[in-house]
Design a protein around this motif. Structure first.
Motif, PDB file in Angstrom:
ATOM      1  N   GLY A 126     -15.089   7.374  42.323  1.00 17.76           N
ATOM      2  CA  GLY A 126     -14.824   6.290  43.265  1.00 17.76           C
ATOM      3  C   GLY A 126     -15.506   6.565  44.593  1.00 17.76           C
ATOM      4  O   GLY A 126     -16.586   7.136  44.635  1.00 17.76           O
ATOM      5  N   MET A 127     -14.874   6.183  45.688  1.00 15.07           N
ATOM      6  CA  MET A 127     -15.447   6.419  47.014  1.00 15.07           C
ATOM      7  C   MET A 127     -15.255   7.880  47.411  1.00 15.07           C
ATOM      8  O   MET A 127     -14.131   8.384  47.377  1.00 15.07           O
ATOM      9  N   VAL A 128     -16.337   8.538  47.770  1.00 16.29           N
ATOM     10  CA  VAL A 128     -16.279   9.929  48.213  1.00 16.29           C
ATOM     11  C   VAL A 128     -17.021  10.048  49.539  1.00 16.29           C
ATOM     12  O   VAL A 128     -17.913   9.266  49.838  1.00 16.29           O
ATOM     13  N   GLY A 129     -16.636  11.024  50.339  1.00 15.08           N
ATOM     14  CA  GLY A 129     -17.266  11.263  51.634  1.00 15.08           C
ATOM     15  C   GLY A 129     -16.216  11.540  52.683  1.00 15.08           C
ATOM     16  O   GLY A 129     -15.023  11.634  52.385  1.00 15.08           O
ATOM     17  N   ASP A 130     -16.661  11.660  53.923  1.00 16.57           N
ATOM     18  CA  ASP A 130     -15.729  12.002  54.994  1.00 16.57           C
ATOM     19  C   ASP A 130     -15.124  10.779  55.692  1.00 16.57           C
ATOM     20  O   ASP A 130     -14.330  10.922  56.605  1.00 16.57           O
ATOM     21  N   LEU A 131     -15.462   9.580  55.259  1.00 15.45           N
ATOM     22  CA  LEU A 131     -14.833   8.367  55.775  1.00 15.45           C
ATOM     23  C   LEU A 131     -13.733   7.968  54.797  1.00 15.45           C
ATOM     24  O   LEU A 131     -14.002   7.635  53.638  1.00 15.45           O
ATOM     25  N   GLN A 132     -12.481   8.042  55.238  1.00 13.33           N
ATOM     26  CA  GLN A 132     -11.340   7.766  54.367  1.00 13.33           C
ATOM     27  C   GLN A 132     -10.757   6.372  54.539  1.00 13.33           C
ATOM     28  O   GLN A 132     -10.229   5.805  53.595  1.00 13.33           O
ATOM     29  N   SER A 133     -10.830   5.836  55.767  1.00 10.15           N
ATOM     30  CA  SER A 133     -10.223   4.530  56.013  1.00 10.15           C
ATOM     31  C   SER A 133     -10.957   3.799  57.135  1.00 10.15           C
ATOM     32  O   SER A 133     -11.664   4.410  57.937  1.00 10.15           O
ATOM     33  N   LEU A 134     -10.761   2.486  57.166  1.00  5.83           N
ATOM     34  CA  LEU A 134     -11.366   1.614  58.164  1.00  5.83           C
ATOM     35  C   LEU A 134     -10.283   1.176  59.141  1.00  5.83           C
ATOM     36  O   LEU A 134      -9.309   0.534  58.739  1.00  5.83           O
ATOM     37  N   GLY A 135     -10.439   1.536  60.400  1.00  5.68           N
ATOM     38  CA  GLY A 135      -9.465   1.170  61.417  1.00  5.68           C
ATOM     39  C   GLY A 135      -9.875  -0.091  62.164  1.00  5.68           C
ATOM     40  O   GLY A 135     -11.051  -0.427  62.251  1.00  5.68           O
ATOM     41  N   ALA A 136      -8.903  -0.781  62.723  1.00  2.00           N
ATOM     42  CA  ALA A 136      -9.173  -1.975  63.531  1.00  2.00           C
ATOM     43  C   ALA A 136      -9.920  -1.571  64.796  1.00  2.00           C
ATOM     44  O   ALA A 136      -9.759  -0.468  65.307  1.00  2.00           O
ATOM     45  N   GLY A 137     -10.740  -2.465  65.303  1.00  2.00           N
ATOM     46  CA  GLY A 137     -11.465  -2.219  66.548  1.00  2.00           C
ATOM     47  C   GLY A 137     -12.774  -1.474  66.379  1.00  2.00           C
ATOM     48  O   GLY A 137     -13.419  -1.126  67.355  1.00  2.00           O
ATOM     49  N   HIS A 138     -13.197  -1.246  65.126  1.00  2.00           N
ATOM     50  CA  HIS A 138     -14.432  -0.503  64.865  1.00  2.00           C
ATOM     51  C   HIS A 138     -15.354  -1.308  63.958  1.00  2.00           C
ATOM     52  O   HIS A 138     -14.901  -2.062  63.099  1.00  2.00           O
ATOM     53  N   LEU A 139     -16.655  -1.114  64.130  1.00  2.00           N
ATOM     54  CA  LEU A 139     -17.667  -1.665  63.239  1.00  2.00           C
ATOM     55  C   LEU A 139     -17.870  -0.707  62.080  1.00  2.00           C
ATOM     56  O   LEU A 139     -17.940   0.513  62.273  1.00  2.00           O
ATOM     57  N   TYR A 140     -17.964  -1.261  60.884  1.00  2.71           N
ATOM     58  CA  TYR A 140     -18.353  -0.504  59.695  1.00  2.71           C
ATOM     59  C   TYR A 140     -19.454  -1.290  59.003  1.00  2.71           C
ATOM     60  O   TYR A 140     -19.412  -2.520  58.944  1.00  2.71           O
ATOM     61  N   LYS A 141     -20.426  -0.576  58.484  1.00  3.31           N
ATOM     62  CA  LYS A 141     -21.510  -1.206  57.734  1.00  3.31           C
ATOM     63  C   LYS A 141     -21.256  -0.915  56.259  1.00  3.31           C
ATOM     64  O   LYS A 141     -21.202   0.243  55.850  1.00  3.31           O
ATOM     65  N   ILE A 142     -21.072  -1.991  55.487  1.00  2.00           N
ATOM     66  CA  ILE A 142     -20.774  -1.862  54.063  1.00  2.00           C
ATOM     67  C   ILE A 142     -21.952  -2.413  53.263  1.00  2.00           C
ATOM     68  O   ILE A 142     -22.350  -3.565  53.455  1.00  2.00           O
ATOM     69  N   GLN A 143     -22.472  -1.575  52.372  1.00  2.03           N
ATOM     70  CA  GLN A 143     -23.551  -2.002  51.487  1.00  2.03           C
ATOM     71  C   GLN A 143     -22.937  -2.441  50.154  1.00  2.03           C
ATOM     72  O   GLN A 143     -22.177  -1.689  49.544  1.00  2.03           O
ATOM     73  N   MET A 144     -23.284  -3.642  49.738  1.00  2.00           N
ATOM     74  CA  MET A 144     -22.728  -4.219  48.511  1.00  2.00           C
ATOM     75  C   MET A 144     -23.820  -4.389  47.463  1.00  2.00           C
ATOM     76  O   MET A 144     -24.915  -4.871  47.767  1.00  2.00           O
ATOM     77  N   ALA A 145     -23.505  -4.030  46.205  1.00  2.00           N
ATOM     78  CA  ALA A 145     -24.427  -4.243  45.094  1.00  2.00           C
ATOM     79  C   ALA A 145     -24.458  -5.721  44.707  1.00  2.00           C
ATOM     80  O   ALA A 145     -25.468  -6.225  44.225  1.00  2.00           O
ATOM     81  N   SER A 146     -23.354  -6.429  44.927  1.00  2.00           N
ATOM     82  CA  SER A 146     -23.265  -7.869  44.689  1.00  2.00           C
ATOM     83  C   SER A 146     -22.204  -8.440  45.624  1.00  2.00           C
ATOM     84  O   SER A 146     -21.418  -7.708  46.212  1.00  2.00           O
ATOM     85  N   SER A 147     -22.189  -9.745  45.758  1.00  2.00           N
ATOM     86  CA  SER A 147     -21.245 -10.413  46.663  1.00  2.00           C
ATOM     87  C   SER A 147     -19.812 -10.293  46.157  1.00  2.00           C
ATOM     88  O   SER A 147     -19.576 -10.181  44.956  1.00  2.00           O
ATOM     89  N   TYR A 148     -18.873 -10.343  47.103  1.00  2.00           N
ATOM     90  CA  TYR A 148     -17.467 -10.154  46.744  1.00  2.00           C
ATOM     91  C   TYR A 148     -16.593 -10.713  47.859  1.00  2.00           C
ATOM     92  O   TYR A 148     -16.900 -10.558  49.044  1.00  2.00           O
ATOM     93  N   TYR A 149     -15.475 -11.351  47.482  1.00  2.00           N
ATOM     94  CA  TYR A 149     -14.452 -11.751  48.453  1.00  2.00           C
ATOM     95  C   TYR A 149     -13.399 -10.654  48.481  1.00  2.00           C
ATOM     96  O   TYR A 149     -12.700 -10.448  47.500  1.00  2.00           O
ATOM     97  N   TYR A 150     -13.283  -9.970  49.599  1.00  2.00           N
ATOM     98  CA  TYR A 150     -12.279  -8.918  49.751  1.00  2.00           C
ATOM     99  C   TYR A 150     -11.052  -9.523  50.418  1.00  2.00           C
ATOM    100  O   TYR A 150     -11.164 -10.203  51.439  1.00  2.00           O
ATOM    101  N   ARG A 151      -9.870  -9.263  49.846  1.00  2.00           N
ATOM    102  CA  ARG A 151      -8.625  -9.798  50.402  1.00  2.00           C
ATOM    103  C   ARG A 151      -7.654  -8.661  50.692  1.00  2.00           C
ATOM    104  O   ARG A 151      -7.553  -7.708  49.930  1.00  2.00           O
TER     105      ARG A 151
END
Length: 186
Positions: free
Chosen positions: A49-74
């Motif tokens: 699954g997801m591996v690395g030193d980024l564990q969670s996305l907090g409010a108030g920050h920019l994150y760049k997400i690379q997607m293999a295909s489009s998706y609606y995240y809820r």
């Protein structure tokens, strides 16, 4: 409780969220191949699954997400207060837009200690603050989007609450002109 929906296009997406609780990178879909924060990142491993030193996305920050295909995240949760200050250091900062509803750059940032030469950049354009006015191709800040903010001096900013709350993260941006530029390639 509030529902949060984010349309993630194939390629790179500059995102943020406005929920009180952090979003685990493990909760992102398999279509998310890489997530980059200001100082850390995670990538999708087929077995782990997801591996690395980024564990969670907090409010108030920019994150760049690379997607293999489009998706609606809820997701859902309690809303983060847009009045919470976001600390800025001299240079480039990765910030998330926290209000629930879109508004102009001017309205979103009025009341903050802004300085000539401040710059805000999103995937849809940029705006520069000069002589008390924001000008440039970025005119609107939207829920679910992240931005890069450059300042020359340390300070904090907070966002004003829009008059009308509409979850613009559900809609795709529509350009007024056609271009062969693919903003999701970066």
């Amino acid at each position: 409780h509030s529902d949060f929906t984010l349309y993630l296009s194939e390629g790179w997406n500059w995102v943020s969220h406005n929920l009180n609780s952090p979003i685990s990178v493990q909760s992102l879909p398999d279509e998310a191949t890489r997530v980059v924060g200001f100082r850390n990142e995670a990538f999708h491993d087929g077995k782990a699954g997801m591996v690395g030193d980024l564990q969670s996305l907090g409010a108030g920050h920019l994150y760049k997400i690379q997607m293999a295909s489009s998706y609606y995240y809820r997701n859902e949760g309690e809303l983060y207060s847009s009045k919470n200050p976001i600390p800025l250091k001299p240079g480039w900062n990765w910030i998330g837009y926290t209000p629930n509803g879109a508004q102009t750059v001017t309205n979103a940032l009025s009341g903050n200690l802004l300085e000539d030469g401040d710059i805000i950049v999103g995937q849809d354009g940029f705006s520069t603050y000069d002589n008390g006015v924001w000008s440039g191709t970025l005119t609107t800040l939207e829920t679910g989007k992240g931005y890069m903010y450059k300042t020359y001096n340390a300070k904090s900013i907070s966002f004003n609450t829009p008059d009308v709350t509409v979850n613009y993260s559900k809609a795709r941006s529509r350009s007024r002109y056609t271009s062969k530029y693919n903003k999701h390639a970066y």
